[in-house]
Enzyme design. Structure first.
Site, short mmCIF file in Angstrom:
data_model
loop_
_atom_site.label_atom_id
_atom_site.label_comp_id
_atom_site.label_asym_id
_atom_site.label_seq_id
_atom_site.Cartn_x
_atom_site.Cartn_y
_atom_site.Cartn_z
N LYS A 185 0.85 -1.19 0.00
CA LYS A 185 0.00 0.00 0.00
C LYS A 185 0.89 1.23 0.00
O LYS A 185 1.47 1.60 1.02
CB LYS A 185 -0.92 0.05 1.23
CG LYS A 185 -2.00 1.12 1.02
CD LYS A 185 -2.56 1.69 2.28
CE LYS A 185 -1.75 2.78 2.89
NZ LYS A 185 -1.58 4.00 2.07
N GLY A 238 7.14 5.36 7.91
CA GLY A 238 6.27 6.53 8.00
C GLY A 238 6.51 7.25 9.31
O GLY A 238 7.57 7.13 9.93
N GLU A 260 10.11 1.77 10.46
CA GLU A 260 11.11 2.80 10.13
C GLU A 260 10.40 4.14 10.27
O GLU A 260 9.55 4.48 9.45
CB GLU A 260 11.57 2.63 8.68
CG GLU A 260 12.33 1.37 8.40
CD GLU A 260 13.75 1.39 8.94
OE1 GLU A 260 14.22 2.47 9.36
OE2 GLU A 260 14.36 0.33 8.96
N CYS A 294 13.72 11.47 6.14
CA CYS A 294 13.66 11.00 7.54
C CYS A 294 14.96 11.25 8.27
O CYS A 294 14.97 11.56 9.45
CB CYS A 294 13.33 9.50 7.56
SG CYS A 294 14.44 8.53 6.55
N GLU A 395 10.02 16.83 14.57
CA GLU A 395 10.34 16.64 13.16
C GLU A 395 9.50 17.61 12.32
O GLU A 395 8.27 17.51 12.32
CB GLU A 395 10.03 15.19 12.75
CG GLU A 395 10.42 14.91 11.32
CD GLU A 395 10.12 13.47 10.89
OE1 GLU A 395 8.98 13.00 11.08
OE2 GLU A 395 11.02 12.82 10.33
P1 NAD Z 1 2.52 8.65 7.54
O1 NAD Z 1 2.85 7.94 8.80
O2 NAD Z 1 1.48 9.68 7.55
O3 NAD Z 1 2.07 7.61 6.42
C1 NAD Z 1 2.88 6.53 6.02
C2 NAD Z 1 2.03 5.45 5.40
O4 NAD Z 1 1.16 4.93 6.39
C3 NAD Z 1 1.13 5.92 4.26
O5 NAD Z 1 1.06 4.93 3.28
C4 NAD Z 1 -0.22 6.09 4.95
O6 NAD Z 1 -1.31 5.96 4.08
C5 NAD Z 1 -0.18 4.94 5.93
N1 NAD Z 1 -1.07 5.08 7.08
C6 NAD Z 1 -1.56 6.23 7.62
N2 NAD Z 1 -2.38 5.94 8.65
C7 NAD Z 1 -2.40 4.59 8.78
C8 NAD Z 1 -3.05 3.70 9.67
N3 NAD Z 1 -3.84 4.13 10.63
N4 NAD Z 1 -2.85 2.36 9.51
C9 NAD Z 1 -2.03 1.90 8.54
N5 NAD Z 1 -1.39 2.71 7.66
C10 NAD Z 1 -1.57 4.04 7.78
O7 NAD Z 1 3.92 9.18 7.01
P2 NAD Z 1 4.18 10.10 5.76
O8 NAD Z 1 3.69 11.45 6.15
O9 NAD Z 1 3.70 9.43 4.52
O10 NAD Z 1 5.78 10.08 5.68
C11 NAD Z 1 6.59 10.92 6.40
C12 NAD Z 1 7.14 10.22 7.64
O11 NAD Z 1 7.85 9.03 7.26
C13 NAD Z 1 8.13 11.07 8.37
O12 NAD Z 1 7.89 11.00 9.76
C14 NAD Z 1 9.48 10.41 8.04
O13 NAD Z 1 10.49 10.63 8.98
C15 NAD Z 1 9.10 8.97 7.94
N6 NAD Z 1 10.11 8.23 7.16
C16 NAD Z 1 10.97 7.38 7.80
C17 NAD Z 1 11.95 6.71 7.07
C18 NAD Z 1 12.91 5.76 7.75
O14 NAD Z 1 13.58 5.01 7.06
N7 NAD Z 1 13.00 5.76 9.07
C19 NAD Z 1 12.04 6.88 5.71
C20 NAD Z 1 11.14 7.75 5.07
C21 NAD Z 1 10.17 8.42 5.81
#
Ligand code: NAD
Length: 492
Positions: A185, A238, A260, A294, A395
């Site tokens: 997804k 995320g 992650e 991230c 962040e």
């Molecule tokens: P997000 O947490 O809002 O969403 C990430 C994913 O989770 C999306 O596909 C979203 O649709 C899904 N999601 C949202 N709510 C959900 C739920 N209740 N249940 C299951 N899935 C759900 O993150 P974002 O805004 O897309 O990305 C930015 C974040 O990702 C930042 O905090 C960043 O630091 C982090 N990130 C971490 C890494 C790493 O390797 N540590 C890499 C890239 C991004």
């Protein structure tokens, strides 16, 4: 106004279930916006809980009866994953354009960095398929003990919008190499390259049902995946907030998890550093991908004796970036817009908060309407930041640098560690002993010395503390996607 693309066509908004593209059954439509001009490029219905259930049934069949996990040889798996890496290379212009349209990253970055890296990830894991094995262990006399490394099963991959294809390949390539079946997804904001990847995977010979793609929202499709008993593991990248939610939801079924999550990484510059290299490093650390990284080096810790001179030079480079901020599809653009209106508002909110808390704005600080009608934020630099300000703790995920001065080595490590996150850190010094002492003292999953934001398929990556757990990339990623079974044989 319709976007004029040179290499790609906007994909039809569909789900890949089994080997067929079908319409999603969610009641709510998802809009995909081009961040460069804030206009809608697509709108479609993503996956519903019912769609997730259908995909899980197909995935379990592919796992238990299909060829991928047990019937074909590991060498054949190598061949298919390697072919997929070649296809990513052959379609690089198209993938790069789709990624730019979804994210607002400059085309130069998607085409020259992120798409080639995505192909490399598949090459790297293609090489592992033939080398994943158990061991024999000296046990009691008259007994033989051996271990078997088996696929976890059906892996739900949930990815963010900041590096849509690259983050997906980290998980999908490793999971497939270990013989798992994947349901992916992608973020609702950035579904295009995930769809293209799945199409190329079928072309490479991946059996139907082994990689399915369910574009959809997190609340609907994502939660349905986390709660579904037919999915054995969730590999999530995320935000920390959603990572915590996923952990809570999967407590009920003890799903395996790799998380992650976010970061607020310190980039520590000592007075004896090569100043020009450290300035370039500081710029790359915070402004690459408009700060939506991230591991962004968003906290600049500089030794007080060089701080003013250092910041002057950082400011000089930020001026050049500002001049090169513009339409991401233009080959001249070096700095893109934030991904969405939400993200724009969030970043502008932090800039206001920083000023209200008493930090000194030395550059940028606001929307850049000269760059275009999209969600552009000027590269922004704060000085005089102290660790308890929001802009030092939270962040921001935007092009906002918070500078904190320090006087002693021990103070730098303490300041760097005084944060809930622990994803990455940078150190700039010519003194090898100081570098190694600091590298050991920093609580972060990755520490870069005299460089920043360098990645390789063979290098493990993951977080300490609130940045999550599990390691992606490298040989340690195999632990994420295999179960270890111990087999006892009585020889007497
Ligand atoms: P997000 O947490 O809002 O969403 C990430 C994913 O989770 C999306 O596909 C979203 O649709 C899904 N999601 C949202 N709510 C959900 C739920 N209740 N249940 C299951 N899935 C759900 O993150 P974002 O805004 O897309 O990305 C930015 C974040 O990702 C930042 O905090 C960043 O630091 C982090 N990130 C971490 C890494 C790493 O390797 N540590 C890499 C890239 C991004």
């Amino acid at each position: 106004m319709a976007l004029k693309l040179q290499h790609a066509k906007i994909p039809e908004g569909k789900l890949l279930v089994g080997g067929r593209w079908t319409a999603g059954r969610s009641n709510t439509a998802m809009d995909v916006i081009y961040p460069g001009n804030a206009e809608k490029v697509a709108s479609f219905h993503g996956a519903s809980a019912e769609d997730v259930d259908g995909a899980v049934r197909i995935a379990r069949q592919a796992l238990e009866q299909g060829p991928w996990s047990t019937k074909i040889s590991p060498a054949e798996r190598t061949r298919i994953l390697w072919r997929l890496s070649e296809l990513i290379g052959e379609h690089a212009d198209e993938l790069a354009e789709l990624e730019t349209v979804n994210t607002g990253k400059p085309f130069a970055e998607t085409r020259n960095i992120e798409i080639p890296l995505s192909a490399e990830i598949f090459q790297y894991f293609a090489g592992w398929t033939t080398k994943i094995h158990g061991e024999t262990i000296p046990a009691k006399p008259g007994m033989l003990n051996m271990t078997l490394r088996e696929p976890v099963g059906v892996v739900g991959v949930i990815t963010p919008w900041n590096f849509p294809l690259l983050m997906s390949t980290w998980k999908i390539a490793a999971a497939l190499a270990c013989g798992n079946v994947v349901i992916h997804k992608p973020s609702e904001l950035t579904p295009f390259t995930a769809m293209k990847l799945a199409e190329l995977a079928l072309e490479a010979g991946l059996p139907e049902g082994v990689l399915q793609v369910l574009p959809g929202t997190g609340g609907e499709a994502g939660e349905a995946m986390v709660l579904h008993p037919g999915i054995d593991k969730i590999s999530f990248t995320g935000s920390t907030k959603i990572g915590q939610r996923i952990m809570q939801l999967s407590a009920s079924n003890l799903k395996r998890l790799t998380l992650e999550l976010g970061g607020k990484s310190p980039n520590v510059v000592f007075a004896d550093a090569d100043m020009d290299a450290a300035v370039r490093g500081a710029i790359n650390a915070i402004f690459y991908n408009k700060g939506e990284v991230c591991s962004a080096g968003s906290r600049l810790l500089v030794e007080r004796s060089i701080k003013d001179e250092f910041l002057e030079k950082v400011k000089g480079r930020a001026e050049k970036m500002l001049a090169a901020q513009g339409d991401p599809l233009s080959p001249k653009s070096r700095l893109g817009p934030q991904i969405s209106q939400n993200q724009l508002d969030k970043v502008l909110g932090y800039i206001e908060k920083g000023q209200a808390e008493g930090a000194r704005l030395v550059f940028g600080g606001g929307r850049n309407t000269d760059a275009g009608p999209g969600f552009f934020v000027k590269p922004t630099i704060f000085d005089g930041v102290v660790n308890d300000m929001c802009i030092a703790r939270e962040e921001i995920f935007g092009p906002v640098l918070s500078t904190i001065a320090f006087d002693q080595v021990e103070e730098a490590a303490a300041l760097a560690n005084a944060n809930d996150y622990g994803l990455a850190a940078g150190i700039w010094t010519r003194d090898i002993k100081k570098a190694l002492r600091a590298a050991k003292a920093l609580k972060a999953g990755t520490v870069w010395v005299n460089t920043y934001n360098v990645f390789d398929a063979a290098m493990p990556f993951g977080g300490f503390k609130n940045s999550g757990f599990g390691r992606e990339l490298g040989m340690h990623a195999l632990d994420n996607y295999t179960e270890l079974k111990s087999v006892w044989i009585d020889l007497t």
